[in-house]
Design an enzyme around this catalytic site. Structure first.
Site, PDB file in Angstrom:
ATOM      1  N   SER A   1      43.103  68.659  59.821  1.00 18.51           N
ATOM      2  CA  SER A   1      42.222  69.628  59.159  1.00 18.51           C
ATOM      3  C   SER A   1      42.905  70.929  58.768  1.00 18.51           C
ATOM      4  CB  SER A   1      41.016  69.942  60.063  1.00 18.51           C
ATOM      5  OG  SER A   1      40.145  68.838  60.116  1.00 18.51           O
TER       6      SER A   1
ATOM      7  N   LYS B   1      42.654  71.872  55.231  1.00  9.82           N
ATOM      8  CA  LYS B   1      41.495  72.602  54.706  1.00  9.82           C
ATOM      9  C   LYS B   1      41.878  74.010  54.240  1.00  9.82           C
ATOM     10  CE  LYS B   1      37.704  70.264  57.202  1.00  9.82           C
ATOM     11  NZ  LYS B   1      38.338  69.224  58.016  1.00  9.82           N
TER      12      LYS B   1
ATOM     13  N   SER C   1      35.119  73.024  61.203  1.00 10.42           N
ATOM     14  CA  SER C   1      35.969  72.062  60.511  1.00 10.42           C
ATOM     15  C   SER C   1      35.125  70.937  59.928  1.00 10.42           C
ATOM     16  CB  SER C   1      37.023  71.493  61.475  1.00 10.42           C
ATOM     17  OG  SER C   1      38.147  71.010  60.778  1.00 10.42           O
TER      18      SER C   1
END
Length: 500
Positions: free
Chosen positions: A186, A189, A244
């Site tokens: 993640s 991101k 997340s």
């Protein structure tokens, strides 16, 4: 659900860290037991959008697998022992173990690797040399000088790849396999946010359609977005950064023209940032064949994103309120969410890091644990990225990141840089050459840039310049160079204190 991987192949582990139930108005007894189990976690952060009264909850796209070959299936027994050693009552431990809750990442982290399993992979003999020749050389790269603190050894820094750098100047103080292409989880991101965040105003509303949430991988971390309910862009970004939430990412991607279009834009933006180790397949970082990045590139994404004040706000938010379902009276309740960045929010076994101000964490089966953080001490701002520690201990990526930050603050000005974080293509060709001629040009550029900013007469001039039309491209190029070197961190950094 259209899955990128089956549950056996991959599981996003940024899920269920504080609570394992859906939030509801009548769950007080469960909240109390959860609060007793994880006492001390919530005191580390304060809600920015009201009083934090509920247990933060993350939803999961699929229930915990009972398949013994699933990634987390073997974690329960060991987690029960760890929970008991941390002082939790045996009756509580037994109840949680029987319910399968101890298989969650809060107490588990990533399951320990089988000692009889395959040997850890080795970095390529040759890697990218963007930012300097040494950054493309396998192994630890550091230029110790007399009086400089000693870098922690391999028994302490076990990550496959890491890098610590000055966030403003871009000087790399030390690194290990900085350009090794690995699964990012993640932390990708950050690139998603840097690409999409400027496109929508905070107060814009979006009603979620079923198609918006299609295509998420099994076991994805979710903030709890519901179909046919409306959310502001501000809400969605809180879901991305704090929890997340892959559901928030997919919703924003739908607003941005769809997942495929967003992935294309992210790849283009990575190229613009000189992040050439990165290949984007999913916008949320979920494991997918061919999806890779590097500690170097993740640091570039963080450094670029931190120039945006909204990015800085979201990544530094420790806790907030998130809109929930509608009640019988038609009004929507809200529930508390807490940032899964443990150097920001803390955990039962780790304190918030003094001066931390973001940025993003991640954990998947293929990536292990990944983390990029930024912290300030005095006038010094450091970036650190850690990818896949060999130690599969709880919060290990944060522990190693904290060790690197401690060393970096002590070593700043006492070690020779081993490379640099380059600027975008519009400013920088990505080479690592730093001969005398180049250095001279750099100093001249610094002086010209500072003069331009001084003439503007306002700190906001650098941000305003980013919106100039093509008629002022020359000035934009000069100011953009300065922006990549000078930006403020949130005020909370100056007031944050570690938990006692």
């Amino acid at each position: 659900m259209n899955q990128l991987h089956t549950p056996k192949a991959s599981r996003n582990q940024d899920t269920g860290r504080e609570s394992f139930i859906r939030p509801s108005m009548g769950s007080g007894s469960i909240r109390r037991s959860a609060g007793a189990l994880f006492r001390g976690v919530l005191s580390a952060s304060r809600a920015k959008a009201g009083t934090f009264t509920d247990v933060p909850t993350t939803f999961s796209a699929s229930t915990a697998s009972t398949d013994p070959t699933a990634p987390n299936a073997s974690a329960t027994t060991g987690n029960a022992g760890r929970a008991a050693r941390h002082g939790f009552p045996l009756r509580t431990v037994a109840a949680l173990a029987s319910s399968g809750l101890l298989a969650t990442p809060l107490l588990a982290g990533t399951a320990h690797a089988d000692p009889k399993g395959p040997k850890a992979p080795k970095p390529p003999a040759k890697m990218s040399q963007i930012g300097g020749d040494r950054l493309g050389t396998p192994g630890v790269q550091v230029s110790q000088t007399p009086g400089a603190p000693k870098l922690p050894g391999p028994d302490i820094l076990t990550a496959r790849s890491w890098i610590v750098s000055d966030a403003e100047s871009g000087k790399v103080l030390a690194a290990k396999n900085a350009h090794w292409q690995l699964a990012p989880a993640s932390t990708l991101k950050m690139l998603f946010a840097d690409t999409v965040l400027p496109k929508f105003p905070k107060d814009q509303k979006h009603t979620v359609k079923p198609a918006d949430l299609a295509g998420m991988g099994a076991g994805s971390s979710l903030v709890g977005i519901r179909e046919n309910l409306s959310y502001s862009v501000h809400d969605l970004w809180l879901g991305v950064f704090l929890r997340s939430g892959n559901d928030a990412v997919h919703t924003l991607s739908a607003m941005n023209g769809g997942t495929a279009a967003t992935v294309t834009q992210m790849q283009r933006h990575a190229k613009e940032l000189n992040a050439r180790d990165t290949h984007v397949v999913t916008p949320d970082g979920y494991d997918a064949p061919g999806q890779v990045s590097s500690a170097y590139d993740l640091s570039l994404f963080a450094r670029s994103g931190l120039q945006n004040p909204d990015f800085r706000e979201y990544c530094s938010t420790a806790s907030a309120q998130f809109p929930g379902d509608k009640g019988k009276d038609g009004k929507r309740a809200s529930f508390g969410i807490q940032n899964t960045n443990r150097l920001l929010s803390g955990d039962y076994d780790i304190k918030p890091y003094p001066g931390i101000a973001g940025v993003k964490n991640g954990s998947t089966t293929n990536a292990g644990s990944t983390f990029t953080g930024v912290a300030q001490r005095g006038d010094r701002k450091l970036l650190v990225t850690v990818m896949n520690p060999e130690k599969k201990e709880h919060n290990e990526a944060y522990r190693e990141a904290a060790k690197l930050l401690d060393w970096g603050f002590a070593a700043a000005g006492k070690v020779e840089p081993v490379g640099r974080l380059v600027g975008p293509l519009s400013e920088d060709d990505g080479s690592g050459a730093e001969n005398a001629k180049d250095k001279g040009k750099g100093k001249d550029a610094d002086r010209s840039t500072q003069a331009a900013l001084d003439g503007a007469g306002a700190k906001s001039g650098a941000w305003t310049a980013l919106g100039l039309t093509t008629g002022a491209l020359a000035l934009l190029g000069v100011v953009a160079f300065a922006v990549h070197r000078r930006w403020p961190l949130p005020e909370l950094v100056r007031g944050r204190r570690p938990r006692k």
